[in-house]
Design a protein around this motif. Structure first.
Motif, mmCIF file in Angstrom:
data_model
loop_
_atom_site.group_PDB
_atom_site.id
_atom_site.type_symbol
_atom_site.label_atom_id
_atom_site.label_comp_id
_atom_site.label_asym_id
_atom_site.label_seq_id
_atom_site.Cartn_x
_atom_site.Cartn_y
_atom_site.Cartn_z
ATOM 1 N N ASN A 1 0.855 -1.183 0.000
ATOM 2 C CA ASN A 1 0.000 0.000 0.000
ATOM 3 C C ASN A 1 0.893 1.236 0.000
ATOM 4 O OD1 ASN A 1 -2.247 1.730 0.304
ATOM 5 N ND2 ASN A 1 -1.993 1.706 2.531
ATOM 6 N N ILE B 1 -7.946 -3.834 2.097
ATOM 7 C CA ILE B 1 -6.950 -4.908 2.106
ATOM 8 C C ILE B 1 -6.783 -5.488 3.514
ATOM 9 C CG2 ILE B 1 -5.763 -4.077 0.052
ATOM 10 C CD1 ILE B 1 -3.641 -2.821 1.765
ATOM 11 N N SER B 2 -7.040 -4.683 4.530
ATOM 12 C CA SER B 2 -6.974 -5.182 5.909
ATOM 13 C C SER B 2 -8.080 -6.198 6.164
ATOM 14 C CB SER B 2 -7.079 -4.021 6.904
ATOM 15 O OG SER B 2 -5.968 -3.165 6.793
ATOM 16 N N LYS C 1 -6.872 -9.415 4.799
ATOM 17 C CA LYS C 1 -5.831 -10.003 5.660
ATOM 18 C C LYS C 1 -6.458 -10.696 6.865
ATOM 19 C CE LYS C 1 -1.802 -8.785 8.479
ATOM 20 N NZ LYS C 1 -1.005 -9.945 8.033
ATOM 21 N N ILE D 1 0.533 -7.347 4.228
ATOM 22 C CA ILE D 1 0.407 -5.928 3.885
ATOM 23 C C ILE D 1 1.684 -5.183 4.252
ATOM 24 C CG2 ILE D 1 -0.833 -3.772 4.323
ATOM 25 C CD1 ILE D 1 -3.327 -5.410 4.907
ATOM 26 N N ASN E 1 2.972 -1.191 4.292
ATOM 27 C CA ASN E 1 2.509 0.183 4.163
ATOM 28 C C ASN E 1 3.686 1.123 3.962
ATOM 29 O OD1 ASN E 1 -0.435 0.302 4.459
ATOM 30 N ND2 ASN E 1 -0.074 -0.602 6.471
#
Length: 221
Positions: A40, A51-52, A55, A63, A65
């Protein structure tokens, strides 16, 4: 067949509207021993939230970041550095794979042919409404690919599967080649191994396809 781990690298930036379809197309692959590394890149929309959620539901989602935004090529390298897989696959946040056996077929080819470092496939371009614009297959055999690759990119980036150890040996994507980073990497990979394009359609893409695919040999539709 042995089931080596595949690492799928998905960089994303403010594509909450599209990223679900991209991730879903990976998770429904018949080849299940994979991880999906979503990078991300400093999104300011709802991308991180989406997307969390994935997950939390599927342990194969990883992920990363970026803060601040690093850019596309740096995000690719960052994701692959973290990857645990023997092979690396690529997908963009506004594209989706359209063949559930994509990874299975590519892994099988690379596992049976150790001299090959990179395998791709065909692509279908669609508009924002999902209507097909054009589809194309790319040169199949190593000899045919080599005849063209110095003139034009002979792989659609979001269809490829390549060996991570080859990527490491070559120092990854060259971050000074933003926009043609894939073509540059393929040229360097050609020094250490062979190429192949499976003659099947593997991806539908809606955004701007990075790289030059204007030379297409076989168009359909």
């Amino acid at each position: 067949m042995n089931q080596p781990l595949i690492s799928v690298i998905l960089p994303t930036f403010n594509r909450g509207e599209y990223v679900k379809k991209a991730i879903d197309s990976v998770l429904i692959q018949t080849y299940e021993n994979l991880e999906v590394i979503v990078v991300n890149d400093g999104s300011t929309d709802n991308t991180l939230e989406i997307i969390s959620e994935y997950k939390n539901k599927d342990p194969r989602i990883v992920i990363l970041n970026n803060a601040p935004n690093l850019g596309f090529v740096q995000s690719l390298n960052k994701g692959i550095e973290l990857a645990k897989g023997k092979y690396i696959a690529r997908i963009d946040d506004d594209d989706f794979w359209c063949n559930e056996k994509k990874i299975e077929k590519q892994v099988d080819l690379l596992e049976r042919n150790k001299e090959y470092v990179l395998v791709g496939g065909g692509a279908i371009k669609i508009d924002q409404e999902g209507k097909e614009i054009v589809r194309y297959l790319l040169p199949e055999k190593d000899s045919d690919i080599r005849k063209m690759i110095l003139i034009n990119n002979t792989f659609a980036h979001v269809t490829v599967l390549f060996r991570k150890d080859a990527w490491e040996k070559l120092g990854g994507y060259d971050e000074s080649f933003d926009g043609m980073e894939d073509w540059n990497l393929w040229l360097r990979m050609g020094i250490i191994g062979k190429f192949y394009n499976i003659q099947e359609f593997f991806v539908r893409y809606t955004g701007h396809q990075r790289g030059n695919l204007s030379y297409v040999e076989k168009k359909y539709g």
